[in-house]
Each structure stands twice: as C-alpha cells, then as structure tokens.
Design a protein around this motif. Sequence first.
Motif: not given
Length: 468
Positions: A415-430
């Motif tokens: 939600r925080n990323l979406k609020a500023v129109d940030g693009r999620l490229l992918g997730v990394v499971v560490n």
Amino acid sequence: MDIEEFLALIRQRWLGMVVIVVCTVFAVGVWTETREREYTSSASGLVMATGSESIADSYSGSVLAQSMAKSYLMLFTSRTVAQQVIDQLQLDETPEQLMGSLVATLPTDTATVIVRARAGDPRLARDIANATVVAAAAQVRAIQGKRATSAGLVRIEPVEPAGLPTSPSYPVRKRMYPLGLVAGLVLALLWGLFRQRTDTRLRSMDRIEEIAGVNALGAVPMTKPLAEAHRRVGDRGSRQAAEAFRQMRTNLRFVSVDDPPRAIVVTSSVAGEGKTTVAANLARVIARGGDRVVLVDADLRRPTLQTIFDVDESVGLTQVLAGSVSIADVLQPGDEDNLRLVPSGRIPHNPSELVGSARMRSLIADLAQDSFVVIDSPPLLPVTDAALLAAAADGALLVCRASRLPRDQLVQSLRNLKAVDGRLLGVVVNAISPGRWTRRGYGYYAGAAQVAGYERSATRRRTAGVTS
C-alpha cells in the motif's frame, strides 16, 4: 486441509508437537507413578437351597436360590458383614470405609455372588474378599437360625476362593501410557492447527507472490558468508547463494523486455530482512557480468554499506543533495571492477525531504544514463523514504525474510508503494533454510541446481507472459 497441507503442518511444527507429546506422556507417567496402588481380588459364593430330594425339588430349589441370591446380594456389602470382616482381620478402618472397597455382583440367571475387594496390599485384598464371603454365609445362617439345616432353606457356600493379585488394578500402566500418548498426539495436532490459524507469517513462495501480485525474482538461502562483515558470496562455500543472485540478475532483464529497469530500489517491510545484503550482492553480480553499476546508500537513517565495502562515509549522498559537492567527488570504487559506491555521508535531520527531492530524482536519472543503479533504502513501514525513492527510480525490489514476514506487514508495504505510484518489480525471499522451504510452503531446496531450475522456470513464465 488436504494431505499435502497436513504433512506440511507436521514438517513445520514437528518440534513443538514432539515437545507437547513428550510433556503429555511425562505428565501422565508422573501422575500414574505417584498414585497409591490398589489391588483387586475376587471370591465367589453359591446361594443354594437345601433338602432337594427329587427333580421337582431340585428345580424349585434352583429357582428359590436365584430368587434369594438377589435378596442376599446387598448383604455382602452391608455394615454387619463389613464389621465382621474388620473384626476377623483386625483391620484399622471403619465399616463405611470397608464397604466402599467392596463390590458384589450377581451374573444374570445364576445364583453365584461374586465379591470384589480393593486394597493397597494384594494379600489384604485377597483376605478381605474371602472373609466377606464367609461372613455373608454366617450372616445368612444367623438370619435363618435353627432352620438353616432344615429342608427348603437357603445357605451360602464359598465356591471359589480369591487369588493373590499379581498387578495393581489401579492405576493400570499398560492402559495409562498409551492413553497419554494418544492424548499427547491429539493435543499436539490441535496446537499445530491453532498455530497455523493464528500465525500470519508468510511461509510459502506462492502465497507471497499471490499477495504481492508479482513473481519472486530470487530466493536466497542462508549461508555463512552472508552473515560475515563483508557479506560477499562467491563460488566457494556459498554456491547456492551465488547462483541465486546470478538468477536474480537474469530475471531483472525479463521484468520488462521493452523497457528494462536501469535504477532499482532495494527495500523491505521492516529492518532485519536482509535488504542491504541483497543490494550489495546484486550490485556485485551485475558488475561481475560486465555492466557498470553504481550502488547508492540512500539509507540516511542507518547506513550500512560503508562497513560492508570499507569506504569513507564522511562525504557522500547527503552532501551531494545539499549541493556542497558533486557526484564525481563522492563516487568510490567497490570490490568489483565495474562497481562504484556512493556512501550515505553525514546523517541529516531531514532524510525524507532529501531523498524525496527533485535533486534526488535528477541524480538517479543522471547515474542511470551510463550505469545500472542499485539503491539501498530504509524499510517501507517505519518511514516513507523507500516509497519516495521507488517513485523516483524504475521500481523496487521488496526483500522478505523467509517465514518471518507477517501478511499484514507485506500488505501495508504494498500500500505504501502504491500510494506514491511506486512500481514493484518483484520480491526476493531471503534467508531460506535449505531443506525447509518449498515453493508451496516448507522444505525448499537442496542445491544450486534446484535454485537454477526454479529460476529458469520463472523466467520462462515471464517470457511467455511478455510474448503473449
């Protein structure tokens, strides 16, 4: 819950379930072994009619005996009989106490009364059972008086004396311990189901991808080099981790074939998920592949990259954004030929304003013209820095620590990323534990070949999605 989910639950919670089973059996064992032992012995007496001289008399006597046996049944556990047994055996208890340890039964369609006596000593249980039958027989004779030897009267004859018990009737060990084991297994299963319902941590790659709405670009296993000061992985001693970062580099190229990202932000939901480690090693493997890379430490609250690369952090990004120095003045060589580092500089009092400024956006664009830019940022949930940086860059990689990230935190980060129109490229499971994490949920990977196989399949899926 299907069989696969059930087995996954067992694999995940097996330690806690074993502890519950052991504790339950131990508690049952302690209870069993601390109970006072009771022994039970049985004796029987036959109620029979006297003076049977013919078949008709014998039948009538048998009917009479069965009828009188029902009447005499209560006599075996009466106060009078109990007192006689106490006097005979010289017991140190009241008639009421002895009556509570006696049970008299009459099997259906018989004239045989069975007396069961309980006592803390096997010999005492035997003697009480035998004495009760004798005392009851004597009481019957006393009731009938001188007519006890006359025809048509009833008497009680002891027919089977009580034997010496060889094992306690209470508690029964061979019954209690299996019951304790069954109870432990049931409690362990209920605990496991309860924990599964209440535990909101994400434990499967599929679940993380489903919530995030993007593919997992990498899965980094736990390995010793990543826990050391420089957090550097190579082919020796950390082949799985090295292969994971190489596959991550490859997968980034397929995020958008027409417009591949040139500047990415590496962040996480909260601190401690390994975002800085992922950013450093991702920059290294990209530089090792021949591309020019600039690694920017934009975590102006808790900068870490300078300790990983042993660079001077006194002058860096803060001074560049303040306009006191140029970017060329702060670029420092990394530990790969094509890698350069921008340290954080002095920690400012207004980090959010600096990283969200137009100067920061312009800086990222300038660096991305001739280099691949990897930006290490603060976590998404505590502060807004990472979201602002993601909006200024081409997108963000969200690092999730295996089996640690709660679902609500991931949702809020998105939600925080979406609020500023940030693009999620992918997730990394560490920090995946080898042998315990699978794509569905528990037990992921035994070797680098499996990592490569999974990543190749993910790449094929992304390629197919682009071409379609």
